[in-house]
Design a protein around this motif. Structure first.
Motif, PDB file in Angstrom:
ATOM      1  N   LEU A 650      38.963 -30.877  -9.397  1.00  0.00           N
ATOM      2  CA  LEU A 650      39.777 -31.293 -10.050  1.00  0.00           C
ATOM      3  C   LEU A 650      39.194 -31.763 -11.144  1.00  0.00           C
ATOM      4  CD1 LEU A 650      42.793 -32.401  -9.619  1.00  0.00           C
ATOM      5  CD2 LEU A 650      42.714 -33.592  -9.686  1.00  0.00           C
ATOM      6  N   GLU A 651      38.207 -31.998 -12.024  1.00  0.00           N
ATOM      7  CA  GLU A 651      37.711 -32.412 -13.384  1.00  0.00           C
ATOM      8  C   GLU A 651      37.195 -31.280 -13.778  1.00  0.00           C
ATOM      9  OE1 GLU A 651      34.218 -35.152 -14.947  1.00  0.00           O
ATOM     10  OE2 GLU A 651      33.844 -34.342 -13.546  1.00  0.00           O
ATOM     11  N   ALA A 652      36.894 -30.452 -13.334  1.00  0.00           N
ATOM     12  CA  ALA A 652      36.191 -28.925 -13.604  1.00  0.00           C
ATOM     13  C   ALA A 652      38.230 -27.669 -14.105  1.00  0.00           C
ATOM     14  CB  ALA A 652      35.845 -28.207 -13.326  1.00  0.00           C
ATOM     15  N   MET A 653      39.044 -28.668 -13.231  1.00  0.00           N
ATOM     16  CA  MET A 653      40.272 -27.209 -13.647  1.00  0.00           C
ATOM     17  C   MET A 653      40.562 -27.706 -14.824  1.00  0.00           C
ATOM     18  SD  MET A 653      41.493 -25.690 -11.360  1.00  0.00           S
ATOM     19  CE  MET A 653      42.674 -25.572 -11.994  1.00  0.00           C
ATOM     20  N   THR A 654      40.538 -29.104 -15.541  1.00  0.00           N
ATOM     21  CA  THR A 654      40.947 -29.592 -16.758  1.00  0.00           C
ATOM     22  C   THR A 654      40.220 -28.801 -18.135  1.00  0.00           C
ATOM     23  OG1 THR A 654      39.174 -32.003 -16.937  1.00  0.00           O
ATOM     24  CG2 THR A 654      41.212 -31.923 -16.227  1.00  0.00           C
ATOM     25  N   GLY A 655      39.020 -28.134 -17.826  1.00  0.00           N
ATOM     26  CA  GLY A 655      38.722 -27.283 -18.457  1.00  0.00           C
ATOM     27  C   GLY A 655      39.143 -26.152 -18.820  1.00  0.00           C
ATOM     28  N   GLY A 656      38.167 -25.595 -19.904  1.00  0.00           N
ATOM     29  CA  GLY A 656      38.972 -23.900 -20.388  1.00  0.00           C
ATOM     30  C   GLY A 656      38.443 -22.809 -18.657  1.00  0.00           C
ATOM     31  N   GLU A 657      38.808 -21.689 -19.327  1.00  0.00           N
ATOM     32  CA  GLU A 657      39.395 -21.097 -18.042  1.00  0.00           C
ATOM     33  C   GLU A 657      38.191 -20.751 -17.346  1.00  0.00           C
ATOM     34  OE1 GLU A 657      41.608 -19.231 -17.155  1.00  0.00           O
ATOM     35  OE2 GLU A 657      42.897 -20.265 -18.502  1.00  0.00           O
ATOM     36  N   GLN A 658      36.720 -20.417 -18.517  1.00  0.00           N
ATOM     37  CA  GLN A 658      35.611 -20.052 -17.747  1.00  0.00           C
ATOM     38  C   GLN A 658      35.174 -21.133 -17.073  1.00  0.00           C
ATOM     39  OE1 GLN A 658      34.231 -17.140 -18.331  1.00  0.00           O
ATOM     40  NE2 GLN A 658      33.441 -17.810 -16.149  1.00  0.00           N
ATOM     41  N   LEU A 659      35.606 -22.391 -16.953  1.00  0.00           N
ATOM     42  CA  LEU A 659      35.336 -23.852 -16.398  1.00  0.00           C
ATOM     43  C   LEU A 659      35.533 -23.865 -15.212  1.00  0.00           C
ATOM     44  CD1 LEU A 659      33.052 -26.401 -15.843  1.00  0.00           C
ATOM     45  CD2 LEU A 659      35.110 -27.286 -17.259  1.00  0.00           C
ATOM     46  N   ASP A 886      26.251 -19.674 -21.842  1.00  0.00           N
ATOM     47  CA  ASP A 886      26.350 -19.747 -23.056  1.00  0.00           C
ATOM     48  C   ASP A 886      28.003 -19.619 -23.498  1.00  0.00           C
ATOM     49  OD1 ASP A 886      24.197 -19.301 -24.153  1.00  0.00           O
ATOM     50  OD2 ASP A 886      24.305 -17.658 -23.819  1.00  0.00           O
ATOM     51  N   LYS A 887      28.326 -19.316 -22.886  1.00  0.00           N
ATOM     52  CA  LYS A 887      29.524 -19.211 -22.053  1.00  0.00           C
ATOM     53  C   LYS A 887      30.593 -20.405 -22.315  1.00  0.00           C
ATOM     54  CE  LYS A 887      31.819 -14.200 -21.004  1.00  0.00           C
ATOM     55  NZ  LYS A 887      32.289 -13.657 -19.910  1.00  0.00           N
ATOM     56  N   LEU A 888      29.969 -21.034 -21.110  1.00  0.00           N
ATOM     57  CA  LEU A 888      29.923 -22.372 -20.923  1.00  0.00           C
ATOM     58  C   LEU A 888      30.199 -23.685 -22.148  1.00  0.00           C
ATOM     59  CD1 LEU A 888      29.306 -22.992 -17.093  1.00  0.00           C
ATOM     60  CD2 LEU A 888      31.140 -23.193 -17.798  1.00  0.00           C
ATOM     61  N   LEU A 889      29.414 -24.062 -22.380  1.00  0.00           N
ATOM     62  CA  LEU A 889      28.569 -24.227 -23.704  1.00  0.00           C
ATOM     63  C   LEU A 889      29.717 -24.287 -25.265  1.00  0.00           C
ATOM     64  CD1 LEU A 889      24.645 -24.206 -23.450  1.00  0.00           C
ATOM     65  CD2 LEU A 889      26.519 -25.787 -23.331  1.00  0.00           C
ATOM     66  N   GLU A 890      29.840 -22.677 -25.000  1.00  0.00           N
ATOM     67  CA  GLU A 890      31.095 -22.768 -26.301  1.00  0.00           C
ATOM     68  C   GLU A 890      32.370 -23.508 -26.130  1.00  0.00           C
ATOM     69  OE1 GLU A 890      32.178 -21.053 -29.770  1.00  0.00           O
ATOM     70  OE2 GLU A 890      30.104 -21.627 -29.236  1.00  0.00           O
ATOM     71  N   GLU A 891      32.641 -23.048 -24.873  1.00  0.00           N
ATOM     72  CA  GLU A 891      34.088 -23.724 -24.707  1.00  0.00           C
ATOM     73  C   GLU A 891      34.145 -25.019 -24.315  1.00  0.00           C
ATOM     74  OE1 GLU A 891      36.444 -21.298 -20.580  1.00  0.00           O
ATOM     75  OE2 GLU A 891      35.016 -23.373 -20.246  1.00  0.00           O
ATOM     76  N   GLU A 892      32.721 -25.158 -24.536  1.00  0.00           N
ATOM     77  CA  GLU A 892      32.951 -26.794 -24.337  1.00  0.00           C
ATOM     78  C   GLU A 892      32.801 -27.902 -25.754  1.00  0.00           C
ATOM     79  OE1 GLU A 892      30.132 -31.494 -22.916  1.00  0.00           O
ATOM     80  OE2 GLU A 892      29.379 -28.942 -22.663  1.00  0.00           O
ATOM     81  N   LYS A 893      32.935 -26.568 -26.738  1.00  0.00           N
ATOM     82  CA  LYS A 893      32.494 -27.461 -27.971  1.00  0.00           C
ATOM     83  C   LYS A 893      33.997 -27.163 -28.098  1.00  0.00           C
ATOM     84  CE  LYS A 893      30.603 -26.232 -32.491  1.00  0.00           C
ATOM     85  NZ  LYS A 893      29.583 -24.599 -33.125  1.00  0.00           N
ATOM     86  N   LYS A 894      34.502 -25.918 -28.523  1.00  0.00           N
ATOM     87  CA  LYS A 894      35.664 -25.627 -28.105  1.00  0.00           C
ATOM     88  C   LYS A 894      36.662 -26.319 -27.719  1.00  0.00           C
ATOM     89  CE  LYS A 894      38.932 -21.624 -28.325  1.00  0.00           C
ATOM     90  NZ  LYS A 894      39.042 -20.527 -27.539  1.00  0.00           N
ATOM     91  N   GLN A 895      36.899 -27.173 -26.970  1.00  0.00           N
ATOM     92  CA  GLN A 895      37.443 -27.914 -26.940  1.00  0.00           C
ATOM     93  C   GLN A 895      37.520 -29.573 -26.729  1.00  0.00           C
ATOM     94  OE1 GLN A 895      37.287 -27.698 -22.349  1.00  0.00           O
ATOM     95  NE2 GLN A 895      39.344 -29.698 -21.987  1.00  0.00           N
TER      96      GLN A 895
END
Length: 1455
Positions: A650-659, A886-895
């Motif tokens: 559930l926590e992962a579902m609150t993130g971006g598409e890659q997460l 790299d995608k996950l880290l970039e996505e976290e920064k963007k979010q």
């Protein structure tokens, strides 16, 4: 003069039209005149010859003589008598002329002519045969040969018919010399009938039992027919067998084929006797004579070979369908004729690029079909030829390929045709090609043995047809074609037999060889094979995986046929989609749904047909087949919908598409890019994306009100959940896969969705939400590009501007969704903001990102340490993991950047969110009803979002938002909400409660956290002042210890609601509350006695439902086990909150917070759970207390009822921490005064106070017993009602009964502060009646209020209205005054006996106003009678622990 006469005799028009019509008419007139003239002469000749007068005869002779100038002699010789002719000099002698006539007639009519036969004149016939058999390559022509034949006939006196027979026989031997013999026969023959008889005798000669007609004779007959030398009807009667025997033979073949099919489908036990009988039959068949040749078929073949289609068609029309072409020679001859006919068009339009073919020499002849030059020419003869050929084109795969390629070329022209006049012609041709595909191509493919190339070639044509045409063809192929011909019946039976053989041996281990066999079988007969495979899958779902893996050897056509077969199986009207118990969906439907998801994901199958079928089912109000859509979207797009998510997921579902893809689902479904793209294209190409969404949104209610009908409630709930889950899943797929333009283009605004399409509001915002997010981001990017600035403030300002521009129309649109009264409390901006945001916008799941990154690091380490993995594979895997990291880290920064922008926007907007023009209670009610409750049960993510949003509104210090009231509404009475949920909604609601409880538990756990997050926040104000003023006075805030009391009260309310649901016996109540309790288990129960009460009820459910309802038993057992595991984490009630012990001293109750406790909130103001006007809590609170109290407490109630409504903050029970905190709030001087004047501030005083309390309590218990014995029941009721009236008088401002009284709140508070002493006294004047009787007064009061105020769905919330006795008058009260109050207290009830009687009469009148049913509903809840309620009250009195001091723990005084 002559001209005038001509004009009179002849019409003018006739003269004008002389050349056109006059000339011919004149000639005809002359002929008629001549005939009349000669007839007159003939009659006159006869009449004058009979007369005796010669003069008249002479006159006649002179007349005829004059006519000799313009009448020929021959005519006169034919008409006149010989004597007259002699007189005229036309003949010499009449006698000789008569003799000559007699001789000629005798020779002509009576003399028989004799000819020499072959055995008589062999020389003449030998010379004839020699002449006919000579080399014809020279200059010999048929004319010369005819002259020679005439000479031989005259010389040797040969029989002309015999000569003709020899000519035909020689022609038969030299059948290649058509050009010579046909003109010869044509010039020699005198009558066609004679020639036909001679040929008939020749055919009859070969009609012996074992006779065989030579093909040369067929050729001769065909050539003569082609050149019209004989007629087919004349020759047809000479041929065998008869038409009737042909029909009988055809019927016998069909019967034999069906018997063979029956034998293949039957389980036959072999025996020796049956084997012997079969051998005997075979021998008899061998001995039996071979029937004669079918001469009609032989002639037909010959006609086809020379190209005489007209005569061939006439013969085939006399026979059953496809009977003639079932003979291979005829089929091949017809195929050859078709080759020649389509050759020019094929060379022009059908030959693939780079292909070379041999040129065919066209046939010559009058009746040869004209070659087709255009597609229009195909209608002339080619389509009819193909129709007669039927399934037997299988003998010529090359012709099959040519026809298919011509079809492809035509379809390309048809698709590019735009002219309307040509469109009609091409439409006609299209229907012809579809008929050919149905009657010829597909049946021919059936009879071809394993020809994958032809299957792919045919798919090249079929893929150009719309799927509607294709599926119609497949349906005809599967259900009708196989019964049209005996050979097809046999093939079908053999295919089924082979399919059984393969499926019996199919396992996971032999998928590859079995798959090859399935592939070979499917190339020719896919419909029969897939029909059997699907029937097996419906019975045995464990076959799904091996079957899906074994389908990799299929052709494209076979995959398309498989899609059709699946749809046909789903739409089978003979199959029930529910199990026999009518509570669950049938297993066969679930199996087919799983197969659909797996097959459509793995193989490139067109989805349009399946999606349209589901759409049509929804249009018809049927939602069973949404299961298929759910599986397809889950497998193809990797979007999994489940309410059983773990916290990490559930926590992962609150993130971006890659997460989401990495950590949000149970199984990581990879490589879904291509399959999701195919699904998206199918939806967009056929315009099905929005219709499916709208139909699903509307069908949710349709499941209940339309489709539900008499279905079991359990099944209706499952169908509703399935419909809702599929909508959420499908909407998520569209949001993540459609581009911004596509999404905005297809999804209309929210007001259009709701008002025009009647979409429920939650679904409408769910569909619109991604659109708003896309638009805001697009506008934000535009603004960034327009004004370049990298500062964070500039970015935030641009983002807010983008939000305003995008959401402004939405704010206007949502106004039409609700009544104008709603917007008096909620701003449209707040409403739209709540519904347009998601968890992605509110918080960044850093833990989830870190968790997934660490997983990837571990994977990389494992790859490095794996010695068996090849280096190139190691490199690829490491690159993949690094790229994901790299995608996950970039996505976290963007979010993170996005969340910061959103929070800043909310901070600026919050002041305009809530207007609260009526009351805060109404504001919270609308917020919960229109926002929180609809969305918290929409999805698991929305449940978390709602809890997080409530917390966020509190953290933002939103004006006019009472956090305490909101939480109290949520926790106070969950019975109605739980009872109205489906199974999945109960899970989501439980998750929402769990998240809300997590927040409350965190605040409850530590004073520092509470002070930091709630201490100075407007949401925790305990006095409701005028609108728009939240105050900042520390005394108005709820302190930590009182908050703990409130939390305990919420836990108690949850326990009470849970026990009620468990004891109803209703399936839905029990199931849903067990689901909710399981979900909130991490946060509830925390109190030991509440946990024990729950455990007792759950254990009882386990015992009762073990045999009746196994699913409830399983749920109860699961929860019971988990509850026992949580016992170690439960605490006693006194540790959960500061619980006051019963007071036994003689100190008056109203002075409990007296001199020693100045500055501390009194018991009557310490709780946050006070109900507001008209809420059901006013009536429920005394009942709760009565139900929660134990029996001993009821016996001693006369003493305890005198105590004020206190939460136990008196000095004897307060802790050191509470003292220190409260002392800091007051000045040093006030602290000294309090210590000096408080008698119970030292341990010695405490001990003394306890001894006094015990003595006083024992004395009062005796008085209470005496009063109970003496006081009749009616008097008790009076006392109880009086007590209720006293309560309302002594509680300050009773209720906020109307919104117009809101501005007077501060005046009421001021009065209370100035008259604190009076309020304390009034609160202490309690009637010493039992608490259970006082509950009756509460019920009566509730009945009266129901008429004026309708409680919302969660109406059992409490309005927090606390006031602190900060007035020093209480702290400096003298002991003498205490004694005075102590004396007055027992005298007060006796002085008011008359007043009680008056009010009792008034209460009776009030009761009559309210109906019995409504009062019971207010007391007991839905579906519960008063008798049942009293039973449950008694049970709770026996079982509940820790509720003895409930009345003291939750006092709420109105201000």
């Amino acid at each position: 003069m002559v001209g005038k006469m001509a004009a009179l005799v002849l019409p003018t028009d006739w003269i004008k039209n002389w050349e056109k019509s006059g000339k011919s008419e004149f000639v005809m007139l002359l002929v008629l005149s001549a005939l009349i003239f000669f007839s007159v002469l003939f009659n006159a000749d006869i009449e004058t010859g009979c007369l005796e007068e010669k003069s008249k005869r002479d006159h006649f002779t002179q007349l005829v003589g004059a006519c000799l100038f313009f009448v020929s002699d021959a005519v006169l010789k034919e008409r006149l008598d010989p004597e007259t002719l002699e007189t005229l000099g036309l003949i010499k002698q009449a006698q000789q002329f008569n003799q000559k006539i007699v001789k000629i007639k005798t020779k002509l009519f009576y003399k028989q002519q004799k000819f020499n036969l072959l055995r008589e004149e062999n020389e003449g016939y030998a010379k004839l045969i020699t002449e006919l058999g000579q080399d014809l390559s020279g200059s010999i022509t048929s004319h010369l040969m005819l002259e020679s034949i005439k000479s031989l006939i005259g010389c040797f006196n040969l029989d002309p018919n015999r000569v003709l027979d020899i000519i035909l026989q020689v022609y038969e031997c030299r059948s290649d010399q058509d050009e010579f013999f046909l003109p010869l026969i044509k010039s020699y023959m005198c009558e066609p009938q004679t020639l036909c008889h001679i040929l008939g005798f020749k055919f009859k000669f070969h009609q012996e039992p074992n006779g065989e007609t030579p093909s040369s004779l067929y050729h001769v007959a065909a050539a003569l027919l082609q050149h019209n030398l004989i007629q087919l009807d004349d020759l047809y009667v000479h041929l065998l067998p008869s038409d009737a025997s042909i029909v009988e033979e055809h019927k016998r073949q069909i019967l034999e084929a069906k018997q063979i099919a029956r034998k293949l489908n039957m389980v036959v036990v072999p025996s020796e006797k049956t084997e012997d009988k079969e051998k005997e039959r075979e021998k008899e068949e061998e001995k039996s004579e071979k029937p004669p040749d079918n001469q009609k078929l032989g002639l037909l073949e010959a006609l086809l070979r020379i190209g005489d289609w007209q005569h061939a068609q006439s013969i085939m029309e006399q026979m059953p369908a496809f009977y003639a072409t079932s003979h291979k020679a005829i089929a091949l001859a017809l195929c050859q004729l078709l080759h020649l006919t389509v050759e020019p068009l094929y060379r022009r339009a059908g030959v693939p690029k780079g292909a070379k073919g041999s040129q065919l020499r066209p046939l010559q002849g009058e009746r040869v079909p004209r070659p087709a030059e255009t597609f229009e020419d195909l209608r002339r003869e080619v389509f009819s030829m193909l129709g007669y050929l039927g399934p037997h084109m299988s003998h010529d795969p090359i012709l099959f390929a040519k026809v298919v390629r011509l079809g492809k070329a035509f379809m390309k022209e048809h698709q590019n045709e735009s002219r309307p006049d040509h469109k009609e012609k091409t439409d006609t041709l299209l229907s012809c090609f579809l008929s050919i595909a149905d009657q010829v191509l597909l049946p021919s493919l059936t009879l071809m043995e394993c020809n994958a190339c032809m299957s792919e070639e045919l798919w090249g044509l079929f893929k150009l047809f719309p799927y509607q045409h294709r599926y119609r063809l497949y349906g005809q192929w599967k259900n009708e074609t196989y019964s049209s011909h005996p050979l097809l019946v046999k093939v079908k039976a053999q295919t089924v037999d082979r399919a059984k053989y393969i499926m019996k041996r199919l396992t996971k281990e032999n998928v590859k060889p079995s798959g090859r066999q399935i592939g070979k079988l499917s190339h020719s007969n896919p419909t029969i094979l897939f029909d059997y495979i699907l029937s097996q899958i419906q019975w045995y779902d464990n076959l799904i995986t091996p079957v899906v893996d074994s389908l990799k050897y299929l052709t494209s056509l076979n995959y398309d046929v498989l899609a059709y077969c699946i749809i046909e199986a789903l739409a089978n009207p003979e199959k029930e989609k529910m199990k026999h118990d009518d509570t669950t969906i049938s297993s066969w439907l679930q199996s087919l749904a799983s197969l659909c998801g797996a097959v459509f994901r793995k193989y490139p199958i067109e989805l349009a047909g399946l999606l349209q079928y589901i759409t049509n089912q929804l249009k018809a109000g049927k939602s069973f087949d949404l299961l298929i859509l759910k599986e397809v979207v889950q497998k193809m797009a990797g979007i999994e919908i489940t309410d059983e998510m773990t916290v990490e997921q559930l926590e992962a579902m609150t993130g971006g598409e890659q997460l989401k893809a990495e950590g949000g689902y149970f199984g990581q479904i990879r490589n879904t890019k291509k399959s999701s793209q195919r699904l998206k294209e199918a939806l967009l190409d056929h315009e099905l994306a929005l219709p499916l969404c709208l139909l699903m949104a509307q069908q949710r209610n349709g499941v209940i009100f339309s489709e539900g009908g008499e279905k079991h409630l359990k099944l209706v709930g499952k169908l509703y959940d399935q419909c809702h889950d599929t909508l959420v899943q499908f909407g998520g797929f569209l949001a993540s896969n459609l581009s911004t333009e596509d999404y905005i283009k297809r999804v209309p605004p929210v007001d259009v969705l709701c008002n025009q399409f009647h979409t429920p509001h939650d679904a409408a915002f769910f569909l619109s939400r991604p659109m708003y997010a896309h638009q805001i981001l697009s506008k934000y990017d535009e603004l960034k590009k327009a004004e370049k600035g990298n500062r964070q403030q500039q970015k935030v300002h641009k983002y807010i501007t983008a939000c305003e521009q995008v959401m402004a129309p939405v704010h206007e649109a949502v106004v039409s969704l609700h009544l104008p009264k709603v917007w008096d409390d909620l701003r449209p901006q707040f409403y739209a903001t709540f519904w347009s945001l998601t968890m992605y916008d509110l918080a960044v799941p850093h833990n989830a990102y870190d968790r997934e990154v660490n997983k990837l690091k571990v994977q990389m380490k494992a790859i490095d340490e794996n010695p068996e993995m090849p280096m190139n594979k190691k490199k690829k895997e490491k690159e993949r993991c690094t790229a994901l990291q790299d995608k996950l880290l970039e996505e976290e920064k963007k979010q993170l950047e996005h969340v910061q922008r959103v929070l800043h926007r909310l901070k600026l907007e919050k002041d305009n969110w809530l207007l609260a023009k009526s009351t805060k209670n109404e504001t919270i009610t609308k917020f919960l009803q229109l926002c929180v409750f609809p969305r918290c049960i929409f999805s698991a993510m929305d449940a978390v979002y709602c809890a997080r949003f409530v917390e966020l509104v509190h953290q933002q210090k939103t004006p006019n938002f009472c956090t305490l009231l909101c939480y109290d509404r949520v926790f106070s009475d969950i019975i109605y909400t739980v009872a109205s949920c489906t199974e999945n909604e109960a899970r989501r609601y439980g998750r929402f409660l769990c998240c809300m409880l997590e927040t409350v538990t965190r605040w409850h756990s530590d004073r520092a956290i509470y002070e930091k997050e709630c201490g100075n926040y407007p949401g925790f104000l305990t006095i409701f002042r005028a609108t728009g003023f939240d105050g900042g006075n520390k005394a108005d805030q709820l302190d930590y210890e009182n908050f703990r009391h409130v939390v305990h009260k919420w836990h108690y309310k949850l326990t009470k609601a849970s026990v009620h649901c468990l004891e109803t016996g209703e399936y839905t109540h029990i199931r849903n509350i067990l689901i909710v309790l399981t979900k909130i288990l991490p946060c509830y129960p925390k109190v030991l006695n509440l946990g024990q009460a729950l455990e007792c009820r759950v254990h009882k459910i386990c015992q009762e439902e073990k045999e009746k309802r196994p699913d409830l038993y399983a749920l109860a057992m699961g929860y019971s086990g988990q509850l026992k595991g949580r016992k170690a984490h439960m605490v006693p009630e006194n540790e959960f909150h500061h619980k006051e012990q019963p007071v036994r001293s003689a100190t008056p109750a109203n002075l409990q917070n007296g001199p020693g406790n100045a500055g501390k909130p009194t018991a009557s103001t310490a709780s946050a759970g006070k109900p507001e006007e008209g809420t059901a809590e006013d009536a429920d609170k005394p009942k709760d207390k009565a139900q929660g109290a134990l029996k001993p407490a009821n016996k001693a109630n006369s003493t305890t009822s005198k105590l004020p409504t206190s939460n136990g903050n008196g000095a004897p029970n307060s802790t050191k921490a509470v003292k220190e905190k409260e002392d800091k709030e007051k000045s040093g001087k006030e602290k000294k005064e309090k210590k000096e004047k408080t008698p119970g501030s030292t341990p010695e005083a405490k001990a003394t106070g306890r001894e006094k309390q015990k003595e006083e309590r024992s004395a009062k218990e005796e008085k209470a017993r005496d009063s109970k014995e003496k006081t009749p029941k009616a008097d008790k009721d009076k006392l109880k009602k009086e007590e209720k009236m006293d309560k309302t008088k002594g509680g300050g401002n009773p209720d906020f009964k109307a919104s117009d009284k809101e501005p007077s709140k501060e005046r009421d508070v001021a009065k209370m502060n100035s008259k604190g002493e009076k309020a304390a006294l009034a609160g202490a004047l309690k009637s010493p009646v039992p608490r259970s009787e006082s509950a009756e007064t509460e019920r009566e009061q509730k009945r009266r209020k129901l008429d004026t105020h309708a409680s919302p769905s969660h109406s059992s919330t409490v309005k927090v209205s606390m006031q602190h006795y900060a007035n020093h008058s209480t702290a400096t009260q003298s002991k003498s005054k205490e004694r005075e109050v102590d004396k007055k207290e027992p005298e007060k009830p006796r002085d008011r006996s008359k007043e009680r009687e008056r009010k009792e009469d008034k209460d009776r009148k009030d009761r009559k106003r309210v109906s019995t049913d409504l009062s019971e509903a207010a007391d007991c809840g839905p579906g519960e009678s008063r008798h049942d309620k009293e039973k449950s009250d008694k049970k709770e009195k026996r079982d509940s622990t820790g509720a003895k001091d409930d009345k003291k723990q939750y006092p709420l005084q109105r201000t």
